[in-house]
Write a protein that holds these residues in place. Structure first.
Motif, PDB file in Angstrom:
ATOM      1  N   ILE A   1       0.847  -1.186   0.000  1.00  0.00           N
ATOM      2  CA  ILE A   1       0.000   0.000   0.000  1.00  0.00           C
ATOM      3  C   ILE A   1       0.882   1.235   0.000  1.00  0.00           C
ATOM      4  O   ILE A   1       1.727   1.410   0.876  1.00  0.00           O
ATOM      5  CB  ILE A   1      -0.938   0.021   1.226  1.00  0.00           C
ATOM      6  CG1 ILE A   1      -1.897  -1.169   1.172  1.00  0.00           C
ATOM      7  CG2 ILE A   1      -1.711   1.330   1.270  1.00  0.00           C
ATOM      8  CD1 ILE A   1      -2.790  -1.269   2.388  1.00  0.00           C
TER       9      ILE A   1
ATOM     10  N   ARG B   1      -8.737  11.277   2.822  1.00  0.00           N
ATOM     11  CA  ARG B   1      -8.040  10.136   2.235  1.00  0.00           C
ATOM     12  C   ARG B   1      -8.711   9.793   0.907  1.00  0.00           C
ATOM     13  O   ARG B   1      -9.938   9.693   0.842  1.00  0.00           O
ATOM     14  CB  ARG B   1      -8.148   8.911   3.158  1.00  0.00           C
ATOM     15  CG  ARG B   1      -7.210   8.936   4.345  1.00  0.00           C
ATOM     16  CD  ARG B   1      -5.834   8.427   3.939  1.00  0.00           C
ATOM     17  NE  ARG B   1      -4.954   8.347   5.100  1.00  0.00           N
ATOM     18  CZ  ARG B   1      -4.623   7.213   5.706  1.00  0.00           C
ATOM     19  NH1 ARG B   1      -5.102   6.061   5.281  1.00  0.00           N
ATOM     20  NH2 ARG B   1      -3.807   7.225   6.739  1.00  0.00           N
TER      21      ARG B   1
ATOM     22  N   SER C   1     -12.616   9.580   1.789  1.00  0.00           N
ATOM     23  CA  SER C   1     -13.095   9.377   3.163  1.00  0.00           C
ATOM     24  C   SER C   1     -12.349  10.333   4.080  1.00  0.00           C
ATOM     25  O   SER C   1     -11.354  10.948   3.683  1.00  0.00           O
ATOM     26  CB  SER C   1     -12.875   7.925   3.594  1.00  0.00           C
ATOM     27  OG  SER C   1     -11.516   7.606   3.536  1.00  0.00           O
TER      28      SER C   1
ATOM     29  N   CYS D   1     -11.566   7.196  -7.599  1.00  0.00           N
ATOM     30  CA  CYS D   1     -11.099   7.418  -6.236  1.00  0.00           C
ATOM     31  C   CYS D   1     -12.276   7.399  -5.271  1.00  0.00           C
ATOM     32  O   CYS D   1     -13.390   7.798  -5.597  1.00  0.00           O
ATOM     33  CB  CYS D   1     -10.322   8.720  -6.119  1.00  0.00           C
ATOM     34  SG  CYS D   1     -11.269  10.217  -6.352  1.00  0.00           S
TER      35      CYS D   1
ATOM     36  N   ALA E   1      -1.635  -0.795  -4.199  1.00  0.00           N
ATOM     37  CA  ALA E   1      -2.788   0.001  -3.790  1.00  0.00           C
ATOM     38  C   ALA E   1      -2.313   1.392  -3.391  1.00  0.00           C
ATOM     39  O   ALA E   1      -1.326   1.543  -2.680  1.00  0.00           O
ATOM     40  CB  ALA E   1      -3.506  -0.664  -2.622  1.00  0.00           C
TER      41      ALA E   1
ATOM     42  N   GLN F   1      -3.239  11.142   0.952  1.00  0.00           N
ATOM     43  CA  GLN F   1      -3.709  11.868   2.132  1.00  0.00           C
ATOM     44  C   GLN F   1      -3.444  13.352   1.944  1.00  0.00           C
ATOM     45  O   GLN F   1      -2.333  13.755   1.603  1.00  0.00           O
ATOM     46  CB  GLN F   1      -2.989  11.349   3.374  1.00  0.00           C
ATOM     47  CG  GLN F   1      -3.439  12.008   4.664  1.00  0.00           C
ATOM     48  CD  GLN F   1      -2.785  11.365   5.864  1.00  0.00           C
ATOM     49  OE1 GLN F   1      -3.063  10.230   6.231  1.00  0.00           O
ATOM     50  NE2 GLN F   1      -1.876  12.086   6.491  1.00  0.00           N
TER      51      GLN F   1
ATOM     52  N   GLU G   1      -8.495   3.303  -6.943  1.00  0.00           N
ATOM     53  CA  GLU G   1      -8.764   1.906  -7.256  1.00  0.00           C
ATOM     54  C   GLU G   1      -9.064   1.725  -8.738  1.00  0.00           C
ATOM     55  O   GLU G   1      -9.596   2.620  -9.378  1.00  0.00           O
ATOM     56  CB  GLU G   1      -9.970   1.402  -6.445  1.00  0.00           C
ATOM     57  CG  GLU G   1      -9.749   1.435  -4.947  1.00  0.00           C
ATOM     58  CD  GLU G   1     -10.902   0.848  -4.182  1.00  0.00           C
ATOM     59  OE1 GLU G   1     -12.013   0.769  -4.729  1.00  0.00           O
ATOM     60  OE2 GLU G   1     -10.687   0.468  -3.022  1.00  0.00           O
TER      61      GLU G   1
ATOM     62  N   LEU H   1       1.162   5.117   0.450  1.00  0.00           N
ATOM     63  CA  LEU H   1       0.475   6.294   0.964  1.00  0.00           C
ATOM     64  C   LEU H   1       1.213   7.532   0.489  1.00  0.00           C
ATOM     65  O   LEU H   1       2.369   7.759   0.841  1.00  0.00           O
ATOM     66  CB  LEU H   1       0.413   6.260   2.496  1.00  0.00           C
ATOM     67  CG  LEU H   1      -0.273   7.466   3.152  1.00  0.00           C
ATOM     68  CD1 LEU H   1      -1.733   7.570   2.730  1.00  0.00           C
ATOM     69  CD2 LEU H   1      -0.183   7.395   4.668  1.00  0.00           C
TER      70      LEU H   1
ATOM     71  N   LYS I   1      -8.683   6.955  -1.817  1.00  0.00           N
ATOM     72  CA  LYS I   1      -8.239   5.624  -2.203  1.00  0.00           C
ATOM     73  C   LYS I   1      -8.370   5.506  -3.722  1.00  0.00           C
ATOM     74  O   LYS I   1      -9.457   5.721  -4.272  1.00  0.00           O
ATOM     75  CB  LYS I   1      -9.146   4.595  -1.519  1.00  0.00           C
ATOM     76  CG  LYS I   1      -8.516   3.258  -1.281  1.00  0.00           C
ATOM     77  CD  LYS I   1      -9.459   2.436  -0.404  1.00  0.00           C
ATOM     78  CE  LYS I   1      -8.955   1.042  -0.179  1.00  0.00           C
ATOM     79  NZ  LYS I   1      -9.915   0.251   0.616  1.00  0.00           N
TER      80      LYS I   1
ATOM     81  N   THR J   1     -16.049  -2.891  -6.332  1.00  0.00           N
ATOM     82  CA  THR J   1     -14.697  -3.101  -5.825  1.00  0.00           C
ATOM     83  C   THR J   1     -14.133  -4.394  -6.377  1.00  0.00           C
ATOM     84  O   THR J   1     -14.856  -5.342  -6.641  1.00  0.00           O
ATOM     85  CB  THR J   1     -14.663  -3.161  -4.289  1.00  0.00           C
ATOM     86  OG1 THR J   1     -15.551  -4.179  -3.858  1.00  0.00           O
ATOM     87  CG2 THR J   1     -15.070  -1.838  -3.693  1.00  0.00           C
TER      88      THR J   1
ATOM     89  N   GLU K   1      -3.096   5.155  -1.734  1.00  0.00           N
ATOM     90  CA  GLU K   1      -3.941   6.063  -0.957  1.00  0.00           C
ATOM     91  C   GLU K   1      -3.252   7.413  -0.874  1.00  0.00           C
ATOM     92  O   GLU K   1      -2.048   7.494  -0.637  1.00  0.00           O
ATOM     93  CB  GLU K   1      -4.192   5.515   0.448  1.00  0.00           C
ATOM     94  CG  GLU K   1      -5.336   4.517   0.499  1.00  0.00           C
ATOM     95  CD  GLU K   1      -5.970   4.437   1.870  1.00  0.00           C
ATOM     96  OE1 GLU K   1      -6.760   3.515   2.088  1.00  0.00           O
ATOM     97  OE2 GLU K   1      -5.682   5.295   2.731  1.00  0.00           O
TER      98      GLU K   1
END
Lengths: 109, 109
Positions: free
Chosen positions: A11, A90, A75, A72, A38, A42, A94, A13, A92, B98, A40
């Motif tokens: 992941i 955040r 959240s 995206c 993946a 911020q 995908e 970030l 995400k 997803t 993410e």
């Protein structure tokens, strides 16, 4: 300073600020998505969120020619910066399946 | 059964500004998504994009309890405001499928 969780290398970030270059962040996003990592993002503050969204929009242009569509999922996240509580956004990133049929060939390739 | 005229699918364009209430916009997004209306959000400027993203994050909380996951696809749009060219951010809100199941299949297989 906020710490990066390095226990999960799958992941990525990305911390994006209002001074981040959207094109550079876009390149990082595209590279990680292509590698199956993946992603993410911020961001704290309106300027940072704006740069992050621009980066995602630009990265779509890098990825769609190779058949990868991304979306995206935003959240809220409570984080601590310099001892103060802040609310971060955040995002995400995908792979996005508009037809509802997962394209396994892309994920496997 | 009775057929629905689907020749022209409805598209709801929400123009969000920096002064828009994220909660109110979130309610509008959730309502339209539940009604099967395609939602696009248009924002100009960092403050407006920030409010739009917050609205999408909040609307996820309205929709996930009823089993609807959404994601947004950002893009740029050249628009004219008061005779001047501006670059807007368009956020397409779409149901999100997803990749959880196919991804797990790949990881486990």
């Amino acid at each position: 300073m906020a710490s990066i969780d390095e226990s999960k290398p799958e992941i990525g970030l990305l911390k994006v600020s209002s001074k981040s270059s959207p094109a550079s962040v876009a390149g990082a996003i595209a590279g990680m998505v292509k590698d199956g990592v993946a992603v993410e993002i911020q961001s704290v503050g309106a300027g940072a969120v704006n740069q992050a969204i621009k980066a995602i929009a630009i990265s779509r242009g890098f990825l769609s020619p190779v058949g990868i569509q991304i979306a995206c999922v935003p959240s809220f996240a409570d984080i601590v910066i310099d001892g103060e509580y802040r609310t971060a956004i955040r995002l995400k990133v995908e792979p996005h399946y508009t037809a509802g049929v997962p394209r396994l060939d892309i994920l496997e390739g």
